[in-house]
Design an enzyme around this catalytic site. Structure first.
Site, PDB file in Angstrom:
ATOM      1  N   ASP A   1       0.650  -1.015  -0.138  1.00  0.00           N
ATOM      2  CA  ASP A   1      -0.133  -0.213   0.025  1.00  0.00           C
ATOM      3  C   ASP A   1       1.014   1.354   0.054  1.00  0.00           C
ATOM      4  O   ASP A   1       1.809   1.173   0.825  1.00  0.00           O
ATOM      5  CB  ASP A   1      -0.880   0.046   1.298  1.00  0.00           C
ATOM      6  CG  ASP A   1      -1.894   0.875   1.050  1.00  0.00           C
ATOM      7  OD1 ASP A   1      -2.513   1.301  -0.048  1.00  0.00           O
ATOM      8  OD2 ASP A   1      -2.625   1.465   2.206  1.00  0.00           O
TER       9      ASP A   1
ATOM     10  N   HIS B   1      -3.845  13.869   0.969  1.00  0.00           N
ATOM     11  CA  HIS B   1      -4.236  13.008   1.841  1.00  0.00           C
ATOM     12  C   HIS B   1      -2.925  13.145   3.020  1.00  0.00           C
ATOM     13  O   HIS B   1      -3.028  13.369   4.142  1.00  0.00           O
ATOM     14  CB  HIS B   1      -4.402  11.670   1.461  1.00  0.00           C
ATOM     15  CG  HIS B   1      -4.402  10.544   2.535  1.00  0.00           C
ATOM     16  ND1 HIS B   1      -5.415  10.581   3.301  1.00  0.00           N
ATOM     17  CD2 HIS B   1      -3.474   9.382   2.805  1.00  0.00           C
ATOM     18  CE1 HIS B   1      -5.237   9.546   4.361  1.00  0.00           C
ATOM     19  NE2 HIS B   1      -3.997   8.729   4.013  1.00  0.00           N
TER      20      HIS B   1
ATOM     21  N   GLU C   1     -10.963   3.798   3.340  1.00  0.00           N
ATOM     22  CA  GLU C   1      -9.752   4.518   2.600  1.00  0.00           C
ATOM     23  C   GLU C   1     -10.129   4.240   1.329  1.00  0.00           C
ATOM     24  O   GLU C   1     -10.098   3.230   0.847  1.00  0.00           O
ATOM     25  CB  GLU C   1      -8.361   4.265   2.850  1.00  0.00           C
ATOM     26  CG  GLU C   1      -7.995   4.674   4.255  1.00  0.00           C
ATOM     27  CD  GLU C   1      -6.342   4.588   4.603  1.00  0.00           C
ATOM     28  OE1 GLU C   1      -5.910   3.656   3.999  1.00  0.00           O
ATOM     29  OE2 GLU C   1      -5.912   5.399   5.381  1.00  0.00           O
TER      30      GLU C   1
ATOM     31  N   GLU D   1      -9.117   4.110  -2.193  1.00  0.00           N
ATOM     32  CA  GLU D   1      -7.900   3.827  -2.980  1.00  0.00           C
ATOM     33  C   GLU D   1      -7.884   3.245  -4.300  1.00  0.00           C
ATOM     34  O   GLU D   1      -9.418   2.458  -4.498  1.00  0.00           O
ATOM     35  CB  GLU D   1      -7.000   2.954  -2.188  1.00  0.00           C
ATOM     36  CG  GLU D   1      -6.565   3.603  -0.965  1.00  0.00           C
ATOM     37  CD  GLU D   1      -5.462   2.865  -0.184  1.00  0.00           C
ATOM     38  OE1 GLU D   1      -4.880   2.210  -0.926  1.00  0.00           O
ATOM     39  OE2 GLU D   1      -5.206   2.982   1.016  1.00  0.00           O
TER      40      GLU D   1
ATOM     41  N   ASP E   1      -9.181   0.320   1.757  1.00  0.00           N
ATOM     42  CA  ASP E   1      -8.231  -0.254   2.758  1.00  0.00           C
ATOM     43  C   ASP E   1      -8.585   0.059   4.245  1.00  0.00           C
ATOM     44  O   ASP E   1      -8.332   0.949   4.783  1.00  0.00           O
ATOM     45  CB  ASP E   1      -6.775   0.457   2.436  1.00  0.00           C
ATOM     46  CG  ASP E   1      -5.728  -0.042   3.407  1.00  0.00           C
ATOM     47  OD1 ASP E   1      -5.599  -1.143   3.676  1.00  0.00           O
ATOM     48  OD2 ASP E   1      -5.086   0.851   3.652  1.00  0.00           O
TER      49      ASP E   1
ATOM     50  N   ARG F   1      -8.280   3.499  12.964  1.00  0.00           N
ATOM     51  CA  ARG F   1      -7.377   4.670  13.317  1.00  0.00           C
ATOM     52  C   ARG F   1      -6.688   4.663  14.926  1.00  0.00           C
ATOM     53  O   ARG F   1      -5.516   5.069  15.033  1.00  0.00           O
ATOM     54  CB  ARG F   1      -8.152   5.943  13.232  1.00  0.00           C
ATOM     55  CG  ARG F   1      -8.663   6.163  11.906  1.00  0.00           C
ATOM     56  CD  ARG F   1      -7.429   6.109  10.719  1.00  0.00           C
ATOM     57  NE  ARG F   1      -8.457   6.293   9.467  1.00  0.00           N
ATOM     58  CZ  ARG F   1      -7.168   6.338   8.481  1.00  0.00           C
ATOM     59  NH1 ARG F   1      -6.250   6.146   8.258  1.00  0.00           N
ATOM     60  NH2 ARG F   1      -7.971   6.360   7.155  1.00  0.00           N
TER      61      ARG F   1
ATOM     62  N   GLN G   1      -4.057   1.758  15.015  1.00  0.00           N
ATOM     63  CA  GLN G   1      -2.914   2.008  14.264  1.00  0.00           C
ATOM     64  C   GLN G   1      -2.262   3.344  15.075  1.00  0.00           C
ATOM     65  O   GLN G   1      -0.935   3.208  15.073  1.00  0.00           O
ATOM     66  CB  GLN G   1      -3.409   2.733  12.771  1.00  0.00           C
ATOM     67  CG  GLN G   1      -2.424   3.152  11.953  1.00  0.00           C
ATOM     68  CD  GLN G   1      -3.088   3.655  10.588  1.00  0.00           C
ATOM     69  OE1 GLN G   1      -4.107   3.799  10.324  1.00  0.00           O
ATOM     70  NE2 GLN G   1      -1.926   4.324   9.922  1.00  0.00           N
TER      71      GLN G   1
ATOM     72  N   LYS H   1      -4.473  -2.364  10.059  1.00  0.00           N
ATOM     73  CA  LYS H   1      -4.769  -2.383   8.845  1.00  0.00           C
ATOM     74  C   LYS H   1      -4.982  -3.619   8.105  1.00  0.00           C
ATOM     75  O   LYS H   1      -5.511  -3.765   7.212  1.00  0.00           O
ATOM     76  CB  LYS H   1      -3.473  -1.686   7.943  1.00  0.00           C
ATOM     77  CG  LYS H   1      -3.262  -0.247   8.140  1.00  0.00           C
ATOM     78  CD  LYS H   1      -4.096   0.461   7.410  1.00  0.00           C
ATOM     79  CE  LYS H   1      -3.740   2.006   7.392  1.00  0.00           C
ATOM     80  NZ  LYS H   1      -4.718   2.779   6.539  1.00  0.00           N
TER      81      LYS H   1
ATOM     82  N   THR I   1      -8.939  -5.853   3.418  1.00  0.00           N
ATOM     83  CA  THR I   1      -8.872  -4.954   2.215  1.00  0.00           C
ATOM     84  C   THR I   1     -10.118  -5.443   1.300  1.00  0.00           C
ATOM     85  O   THR I   1      -9.665  -6.504   0.827  1.00  0.00           O
ATOM     86  CB  THR I   1      -7.461  -4.830   1.674  1.00  0.00           C
ATOM     87  OG1 THR I   1      -6.448  -4.657   2.864  1.00  0.00           O
ATOM     88  CG2 THR I   1      -7.262  -3.799   0.819  1.00  0.00           C
TER      89      THR I   1
ATOM     90  N   GLU J   1     -10.475  12.308   7.406  1.00  0.00           N
ATOM     91  CA  GLU J   1     -10.240  13.560   6.750  1.00  0.00           C
ATOM     92  C   GLU J   1     -11.681  14.419   6.778  1.00  0.00           C
ATOM     93  O   GLU J   1     -11.832  15.559   6.888  1.00  0.00           O
ATOM     94  CB  GLU J   1      -9.686  13.514   5.275  1.00  0.00           C
ATOM     95  CG  GLU J   1      -8.275  13.129   5.475  1.00  0.00           C
ATOM     96  CD  GLU J   1      -7.755  12.553   4.192  1.00  0.00           C
ATOM     97  OE1 GLU J   1      -7.923  11.303   3.655  1.00  0.00           O
ATOM     98  OE2 GLU J   1      -7.071  13.325   3.382  1.00  0.00           O
TER      99      GLU J   1
HETATM  100 CA    CA Z   1      -4.128   2.869   2.817  1.00  0.00          CA
END
Ligand code: CA
Length: 429
Positions: A137, A144, A210, A212, A244, A248, A251, A264, A268, A375
């Site tokens: 990744d 971002h 996420e 992506e 993904d 948080r 992490q 993570k 996915t 975000e």
């Molecule tokens: Ca990611």
């Protein structure tokens, strides 16, 4: 370099609406099981149908390409086909398109062959299209990286020194790459909500998506060699949408000093159809200016960004239908796929057929184009407003997240199937 397979004038003998994701100019690959057997095989999406390539190969449709003995489509994944390389991909794509054209009769006028090779999409089971050997990744959206850096380090130190010199990335977890539609269990783990107290164990409270995209490596490189950037495009088979999923709080506590781990690796999600790069050629565009100029091994001629419209829909248990909370575009990515692949292998690391390399969260310049709840809600300071007076800072149990994407052509669309998943409650026992 646009070839004839993306000619807007092409049409299929099957009816495909102008805004359908799978016209004859797209022809994305997937793995499916038709209703009359239990054996998965490789197919292509055309309109609301799936074309059985394994059966067509047995019937001699690819004999001019000498594929009868290779049997790359009678497989439970795309890996063997991807390993054949770019010349084979181009030849197969052209032959499939010839079979599906409105002005050729080989399949159009053969009712028996159509009955055995063409299935309504709703009658088949889709599977994970690729056996993912390694999943990497990246972190290639400058917006971002700037947003996240601003939140955690302040605007002055938002981007680390290395970010503008190399495509930052980390090695992810391949075993938990799952097919769109599969539910995602809220992870349990260790977090430290209070900096002045010991860590605690329990369900993640800051679950996120996420937005992506990702590409699959076709033929790779031998250990100890690298893929030069000038030929990197030839090693990229196609693209999917990638969610993904991220915890948080897990992490944030675990990542220092070695980076993302259990926050993570729980899931996915990818979209089921792999859109070939040949179908995306007309949508190449100039990406952001790269300043400072990258080192030589990361430089190549020509446009290498792609204009693919992206959306994220969220549907909570109390909502009757999904609501779009993010509109972004792959052209916002700073680092390109060929730069990612060249960088990944520059140390002699071997990429292999089926490796998945994801872009990193794709955030655009405006607040409604940010590609994560982190975000969009700015760490929970500005919860996202939803229809019916609901708000969300992060994902709650029962929330359904749907990623969508398409490139708009002249009278046709090259679409990706959705990448969706629903959050299940944690079971931390
Ligand atoms: Ca990611």
């Amino acid at each position: 370099m646009t070839d004839s397979t993306t000619d807007p004038a092409l049409s299929s003998f099957l009816d495909v609406d102008a805004d359908h994701p799978f016209p004859i100019q797209n022809l994305p690959y997937g793995v499916f099981t038709p209703p009359n057997t239990t054996v998965p095989r490789v197919g292509v999406a055309i309109g609301d149908h799936v074309l059985d390539l394994a059966l067509l190969n047995e019937e001699g449709a690819f004999d001019t390409l000498n594929l009868r003995n290779v049997r790359p489509f009678a497989q439970p994944s795309l890996n063997e086909f991807m390993a054949l390389g770019a010349e084979a991909w181009a030849a197969v794509r052209e032959q499939i398109q010839t079979l599906l054209r409105a002005d050729t009769d080989e399949l159009r006028d053969d009712a028996s062959l159509r009955e055995r090779a063409l299935w309504p999409r709703e009658d088949v089971a889709l599977h994970l299209p690729v056996e993912v050997g390694d999943y990497t990744d990246f972190y290639s959206s400058k917006q971002h990286a700037t947003n996240v850096g601003t939140m955690f380090r302040g605007a002055e130190n938002a981007l680390k020194d290395n970010w503008v010199h190399l495509p930052v990335g980390y090695h992810g977890r391949a075993s938990s790459v799952i097919l769109s539609g599969q539910d995602v269990r809220r992870p349990c783990g260790q977090t430290r909500p209070d900096d002045d107290a010991p860590p605690v164990f329990g369900p993640s409270k800051l679950l996120d998506f996420e937005l992506e995209t990702g590409f699959f490596v076709g033929d790779g490189n031998a250990l100890g060699t690298s893929i030069p950037i000038d030929t990197a495009d030839e090693h990229i088979f196609g693209m999917v949408l990638v969610n993904d999923w991220s915890a948080r709080d897990i992490q944030g506590w675990e990542y220092d000093p070695l980076g993302p781990f259990l926050g993570k690796s729980f899931a996915t999600t990818i979209s089921p159809w792999v859109v070939p790069m040949a179908a995306l050629e007309p949508f190449r565009t100039a990406g952001p200016t790269q300043e400072p100029e990258p080192l030589d091994y990361l430089q190549a001629e020509g446009d290498a960004a792609y204009d693919i419209t992206l959306e994220v829909d969220l549907q909570t248990p109390s909502m009757a239908e999904p609501h779009t909370i993010c509109r972004s575009n792959t052209k916002h990515l700073y680092w390109t796929m060929r730069q990612q692949l060249a960088h990944h292998t520059i140390n002699g690391c071997n990429a292999r057929p089926g490796d998945l390399m994801a872009s990193g969260t794709i955030s655009g310049p405006t607040e409604d184009s940010y590609g994560s709840m982190l975000e969009l809600s700015w760490r929970g300071e500005n919860p996202v407003a939803l229809p019916g007076d609901e708000t969300r800072s992060f994902l709650e149990d029962g929330d359904r997240v749907v990623l969508r994407g398409y490139a708009q052509g002249d009278g046709y669309r090259v679409g990706f199937g959705p990448a969706e998943g629903t959050v299940l409650p944690a079971t931390c026992t």
